[in-house]
Write a protein that holds these residues in place. Structure first.
Motif, PDB file in Angstrom:
ATOM      1  N   TYR A 160       0.836  -1.198   0.000  1.00 12.53           N
ATOM      2  CA  TYR A 160       0.000   0.000   0.000  1.00 12.53           C
ATOM      3  C   TYR A 160       0.875   1.254   0.000  1.00 12.53           C
ATOM      4  O   TYR A 160       1.864   1.345   0.726  1.00 12.53           O
ATOM      5  CB  TYR A 160      -0.910  -0.010   1.232  1.00 12.53           C
ATOM      6  N   VAL A 161       0.487   2.241  -0.818  1.00 12.46           N
ATOM      7  CA  VAL A 161       1.263   3.470  -0.976  1.00 12.46           C
ATOM      8  C   VAL A 161       0.614   4.582  -0.155  1.00 12.46           C
ATOM      9  O   VAL A 161      -0.521   4.986  -0.430  1.00 12.46           O
ATOM     10  CB  VAL A 161       1.342   3.892  -2.454  1.00 12.46           C
ATOM     11  N   GLN A 162       1.313   5.063   0.877  1.00  9.66           N
ATOM     12  CA  GLN A 162       0.773   6.165   1.680  1.00  9.66           C
ATOM     13  C   GLN A 162       0.973   7.491   0.953  1.00  9.66           C
ATOM     14  O   GLN A 162       1.770   7.593   0.025  1.00  9.66           O
ATOM     15  CB  GLN A 162       1.456   6.220   3.057  1.00  9.66           C
ATOM     16  N   THR A 163       0.254   8.516   1.405  1.00  8.85           N
ATOM     17  CA  THR A 163       0.367   9.828   0.773  1.00  8.85           C
ATOM     18  C   THR A 163      -0.006  10.914   1.771  1.00  8.85           C
ATOM     19  O   THR A 163      -0.480  10.623   2.868  1.00  8.85           O
ATOM     20  CB  THR A 163      -0.557   9.921  -0.464  1.00  8.85           C
ATOM     21  N   VAL A 164       0.210  12.138   1.393  1.00  3.59           N
ATOM     22  CA  VAL A 164      -0.225  13.278   2.201  1.00  3.59           C
ATOM     23  C   VAL A 164      -1.419  13.925   1.505  1.00  3.59           C
ATOM     24  O   VAL A 164      -1.684  13.679   0.336  1.00  3.59           O
ATOM     25  CB  VAL A 164       0.906  14.317   2.391  1.00  3.59           C
ATOM     26  N   ALA A 165      -2.155  14.759   2.258  1.00  2.00           N
ATOM     27  CA  ALA A 165      -3.360  15.380   1.717  1.00  2.00           C
ATOM     28  C   ALA A 165      -3.044  16.164   0.443  1.00  2.00           C
ATOM     29  O   ALA A 165      -2.055  16.898   0.373  1.00  2.00           O
ATOM     30  CB  ALA A 165      -3.975  16.303   2.768  1.00  2.00           C
ATOM     31  N   GLY A 166      -3.891  15.985  -0.579  1.00  2.00           N
ATOM     32  CA  GLY A 166      -3.740  16.737  -1.815  1.00  2.00           C
ATOM     33  C   GLY A 166      -2.966  16.006  -2.892  1.00  2.00           C
ATOM     34  O   GLY A 166      -2.948  16.449  -4.038  1.00  2.00           O
ATOM     35  N   HIS A 167      -2.339  14.901  -2.558  1.00  3.70           N
ATOM     36  CA  HIS A 167      -1.571  14.119  -3.531  1.00  3.70           C
ATOM     37  C   HIS A 167      -2.370  12.884  -3.928  1.00  3.70           C
ATOM     38  O   HIS A 167      -2.950  12.217  -3.080  1.00  3.70           O
ATOM     39  CB  HIS A 167      -0.222  13.709  -2.954  1.00  3.70           C
ATOM     40  N   VAL A 168      -2.378  12.572  -5.206  1.00  5.43           N
ATOM     41  CA  VAL A 168      -3.116  11.427  -5.728  1.00  5.43           C
ATOM     42  C   VAL A 168      -2.138  10.296  -6.031  1.00  5.43           C
ATOM     43  O   VAL A 168      -1.086  10.517  -6.640  1.00  5.43           O
ATOM     44  CB  VAL A 168      -3.899  11.802  -7.008  1.00  5.43           C
ATOM     45  N   VAL A 174      -5.011  -3.757  -3.154  1.00  8.07           N
ATOM     46  CA  VAL A 174      -6.477  -3.806  -3.212  1.00  8.07           C
ATOM     47  C   VAL A 174      -6.979  -5.184  -2.782  1.00  8.07           C
ATOM     48  O   VAL A 174      -7.959  -5.307  -2.038  1.00  8.07           O
ATOM     49  CB  VAL A 174      -6.970  -3.452  -4.627  1.00  8.07           C
ATOM     50  N   VAL A 175      -6.297  -6.228  -3.238  1.00 10.75           N
ATOM     51  CA  VAL A 175      -6.665  -7.591  -2.816  1.00 10.75           C
ATOM     52  C   VAL A 175      -6.475  -7.750  -1.307  1.00 10.75           C
ATOM     53  O   VAL A 175      -7.313  -8.348  -0.622  1.00 10.75           O
ATOM     54  CB  VAL A 175      -5.828  -8.641  -3.577  1.00 10.75           C
ATOM     55  N   GLY A 176      -5.395  -7.196  -0.779  1.00 12.96           N
ATOM     56  CA  GLY A 176      -5.148  -7.281   0.657  1.00 12.96           C
ATOM     57  C   GLY A 176      -6.249  -6.617   1.468  1.00 12.96           C
ATOM     58  O   GLY A 176      -6.678  -7.133   2.508  1.00 12.96           O
ATOM     59  N   ILE A 177      -6.726  -5.473   0.983  1.00 14.94           N
ATOM     60  CA  ILE A 177      -7.826  -4.776   1.669  1.00 14.94           C
ATOM     61  C   ILE A 177      -9.076  -5.646   1.679  1.00 14.94           C
ATOM     62  O   ILE A 177      -9.751  -5.789   2.713  1.00 14.94           O
ATOM     63  CB  ILE A 177      -8.111  -3.429   0.981  1.00 14.94           C
ATOM     64  N   ALA A 178      -9.400  -6.254   0.543  1.00 13.22           N
ATOM     65  CA  ALA A 178     -10.596  -7.095   0.454  1.00 13.22           C
ATOM     66  C   ALA A 178     -10.488  -8.317   1.361  1.00 13.22           C
ATOM     67  O   ALA A 178     -11.458  -8.710   2.014  1.00 13.22           O
ATOM     68  CB  ALA A 178     -10.816  -7.533  -0.997  1.00 13.22           C
ATOM     69  N   VAL A 179      -9.306  -8.922   1.405  1.00  9.14           N
ATOM     70  CA  VAL A 179      -9.100 -10.085   2.279  1.00  9.14           C
ATOM     71  C   VAL A 179      -9.248  -9.695   3.750  1.00  9.14           C
ATOM     72  O   VAL A 179      -9.852 -10.416   4.549  1.00  9.14           O
ATOM     73  CB  VAL A 179      -7.710 -10.709   2.022  1.00  9.14           C
ATOM     74  N   GLY A 180      -8.716  -8.522   4.096  1.00  8.47           N
ATOM     75  CA  GLY A 180      -8.816  -8.061   5.476  1.00  8.47           C
ATOM     76  C   GLY A 180     -10.233  -7.742   5.901  1.00  8.47           C
ATOM     77  O   GLY A 180     -10.545  -7.705   7.090  1.00  8.47           O
ATOM     78  N   PHE A 181     -11.114  -7.526   4.920  1.00 13.13           N
ATOM     79  CA  PHE A 181     -12.507  -7.203   5.196  1.00 13.13           C
ATOM     80  C   PHE A 181     -13.402  -8.436   5.189  1.00 13.13           C
ATOM     81  O   PHE A 181     -14.567  -8.345   5.578  1.00 13.13           O
ATOM     82  CB  PHE A 181     -12.989  -6.212   4.132  1.00 13.13           C
ATOM     83  N   SER A 182     -12.872  -9.584   4.774  1.00 13.65           N
ATOM     84  CA  SER A 182     -13.740 -10.755   4.575  1.00 13.65           C
ATOM     85  C   SER A 182     -13.160 -12.041   5.150  1.00 13.65           C
ATOM     86  O   SER A 182     -13.647 -12.559   6.165  1.00 13.65           O
ATOM     87  CB  SER A 182     -14.021 -10.930   3.076  1.00 13.65           C
ATOM     88  N   VAL A 183     -12.107 -12.549   4.532  1.00  9.07           N
ATOM     89  CA  VAL A 183     -11.583 -13.871   4.881  1.00  9.07           C
ATOM     90  C   VAL A 183     -11.103 -13.932   6.328  1.00  9.07           C
ATOM     91  O   VAL A 183     -11.483 -14.837   7.090  1.00  9.07           O
ATOM     92  CB  VAL A 183     -10.428 -14.260   3.923  1.00  9.07           C
ATOM     93  N   VAL A 184     -10.290 -12.977   6.709  1.00  5.95           N
ATOM     94  CA  VAL A 184      -9.704 -13.026   8.053  1.00  5.95           C
ATOM     95  C   VAL A 184     -10.759 -12.846   9.145  1.00  5.95           C
ATOM     96  O   VAL A 184     -10.787 -13.619  10.110  1.00  5.95           O
ATOM     97  CB  VAL A 184      -8.573 -11.989   8.189  1.00  5.95           C
ATOM     98  N   PRO A 185     -11.676 -11.856   9.052  1.00  2.00           N
ATOM     99  CA  PRO A 185     -12.722 -11.765  10.076  1.00  2.00           C
ATOM    100  C   PRO A 185     -13.597 -13.008  10.168  1.00  2.00           C
ATOM    101  O   PRO A 185     -13.984 -13.422  11.270  1.00  2.00           O
ATOM    102  CB  PRO A 185     -13.541 -10.544   9.633  1.00  2.00           C
ATOM    103  N   GLN A 206      -2.962   2.704  -6.259  1.00  4.72           N
ATOM    104  CA  GLN A 206      -2.559   1.556  -5.456  1.00  4.72           C
ATOM    105  C   GLN A 206      -2.319   0.333  -6.347  1.00  4.72           C
ATOM    106  O   GLN A 206      -3.056   0.111  -7.323  1.00  4.72           O
ATOM    107  CB  GLN A 206      -3.623   1.223  -4.412  1.00  4.72           C
ATOM    108  N   PRO A 207      -1.305  -0.478  -6.048  1.00  6.33           N
ATOM    109  CA  PRO A 207      -1.100  -1.715  -6.800  1.00  6.33           C
ATOM    110  C   PRO A 207      -2.237  -2.701  -6.550  1.00  6.33           C
ATOM    111  O   PRO A 207      -2.914  -2.642  -5.514  1.00  6.33           O
ATOM    112  CB  PRO A 207       0.224  -2.243  -6.244  1.00  6.33           C
TER     113      PRO A 207
END
Length: 459
Positions: free
Chosen positions: A400-408, A416-427, A411-412
């Motif tokens: 995951y790529v962090q950023t500061v406000a105002g910068h776009v 995105v897959v890691g976020i989805a897994v953290g919201f579903s499989v692990v819980p 994400q690889p």
């Protein structure tokens, strides 16, 4: 200390007591929701703090909570002995928390990421300490407000209905408030409004703390011995170990989903507004189903109802795995099912905790509600903290790529897959695992309202 400090005995709790106690969940729900929802995101996407460092900040603050909660539990019991009430600590926490909560989100623009992270961790530790001063005695109160099995369920399901409303209020309203002005101003406004509402809820709930006769000659629990008393409570009470272990695992699961929700909305569903819809889908059913779980528990018992709630949550979270390949509006249905189950997963164990406390008092002749509340809060805090830390670890590992406000940034795909897994499989896996610890809980209605305590309940 007397074995029971119940203010109402087996009589029906008044509507005023139930309402004022439940309003305390504006505080507990608000403080549990907003930091879990936005704090890591605030650090990674506004302050420019790396994901691993943001996770470390939250973890350090929560470790502090775990260390002090048992001590505050002992302090709460001492306060009850010497003043006749737990109210003083609750008032101090309710006054102090809004101040430190505001400071947590008051980092000025332009502060370097390292300094910003240090600022947040100090302010958040102070806010968390204030929260514990309220939360620990608040958790202890149901055992003293009633000694009736079903009245405790009524008290706690009402509290969870308010808790669910608070989660909706803060979860949906917080992101709206933070859109006011630039990101730094938005977070500051959000923290100010939320802090005032949280503090007000806490102070109202403090009025329900029973006032009894002080015991000035009693020694109670020395502040430094809170850990020893907490460990002793865990050792001697098998029902407490089973219930706490279950709740800890579930707090980890829900904490992970809560921390991931903002990322899911932005990077999986590609909509900032999706965060509000996710919360509505989660909390709407939770509010509706709080009285349903009360009715179910009256019919089949809290323990069996708790099993059913956990099973439903597990299935609902597992279905969200499909979002890895096909995210969309269908996710709201799965989240709604999880929300209906979440109401039971919150109300039922909290209604079972006073049963555990009174069971222990009947066996050992002393009521240590503060100690039990301190250990319980430490366990809940650990679960929620590990949930946020687990998400931060997943984000870091998946790039995951962090950023500061105002910068776009872009994400690889792995992130995105890691976020989805953290919201579903692990819980889902964590909730399924919690069923094993729950199977070891042996207390039943007859052990609380009946005349005796069967030996199998002690195993």
């Amino acid at each position: 200390m007397p074995a029971s400090t119940s203010a109402t005995g087996s009589s029906r709790l008044s509507t005023s007591v139930v309402a004022r106690y439940a309003i305390g969940s504006l505080g507990t729900g608000g403080f549990a929701t907003l930091p879990g929802l936005v704090l890591v995101f605030y650090m990674t996407d506004t302050l420019g703090v790396a994901a691993w460092a943001a996770g470390l900040v939250v973890t350090v603050a929560k470790i502090w909570d775990v260390l002090i909660d048992p001590l505050i539990g002992g302090l709460s019991d001492r306060s009850l002995l010497h003043s006749g009430s737990r109210r003083r600590l609750m008032i101090v926490g309710g006054i102090a928390l809004p101040i430190f909560f505001l400071l947590t989100f008051a980092v000025p623009a332009g502060v370097a990421p390292a300094a910003a992270g240090a600022w947040v961790v100090i302010a958040f530790i102070l806010a968390s300490t204030s929260f514990s001063l309220f939360q620990v005695p608040y958790i202890a109160l149901p055992a003293e407000l009633s000694d009736h099995y079903d009245q405790r369920t009524r008290l706690l399901t009402t509290r969870v209905a308010v808790l669910s409303g608070a989660i909706l209020l803060f979860g949906a309203g917080g992101p709206i408030l933070r859109k006011i002005g630039d990101p730094y101003t938005g977070y500051l406004v959000m923290a100010l409004v939320a802090g005032l509402v949280i503090g007000a809820g806490m102070l109202i709930a403090s009025t329900v703390a029973p006032k009894g006769m002080p015991y000035p000659d009693a020694h109670g629990i020395p502040f430094s011995e809170g850990y020893r008393e907490g460990i002793a409570a865990l050792r001697r009470s098998a029902p407490f170990r089973a219930l706490l272990g279950t709740f800890l695992l579930q707090a980890l699961a829900t904490g992970l989903m809560l921390a991931a929700a903002n990322y899911v909305a932005v990077w999986v569903m590609h909509s900032d507004d999706a965060l509000t819809f996710l919360f509505v889908a989660l909390i709407g059913p939770a509010i509706l189903f709080s009285p349903v779980w009360n009715a179910i528990s009256r019919r089949i018992g809290k323990e069996r109802a708790y099993v059913w709630a956990t099973v439903i949550f597990t299935i609902a979270a597992a279905t969200l795995t499909i979002a890895i390949w096909a995210p969309g509006a269908w996710m709201y249905a799965s989240v709604a099912a999880a929300g209906a189950a979440y109401a039971g997963m919150q109300a039922l164990p909290m209604a079972m905790l006073p049963d555990v406390i009174s069971h222990d008092a009947r066996l050992h002749g002393e009521a240590r509600a503060g100690v039990f509340g301190g250990v319980w809060t430490a366990g809940e805090t650990t679960g929620m903290a590990l949930g946020a830390a687990a998400l931060a670890a997943v984000l870091s590992i998946t790039g995951y790529v962090q950023t500061v406000a105002g910068h776009v940034v872009v994400q690889p795909g792995s992130a995105v897959v890691g976020i989805a897994v953290g919201f579903s499989v692990v819980p889902a896996a964590l909730a399924a695992l919690s069923l094993l610890t729950l199977s070891r809980y042996r207390l039943r209605r007859e052990d609380i309202d009946g005349p005796g305590i069967p030996q199998e309940a002690l195993a």
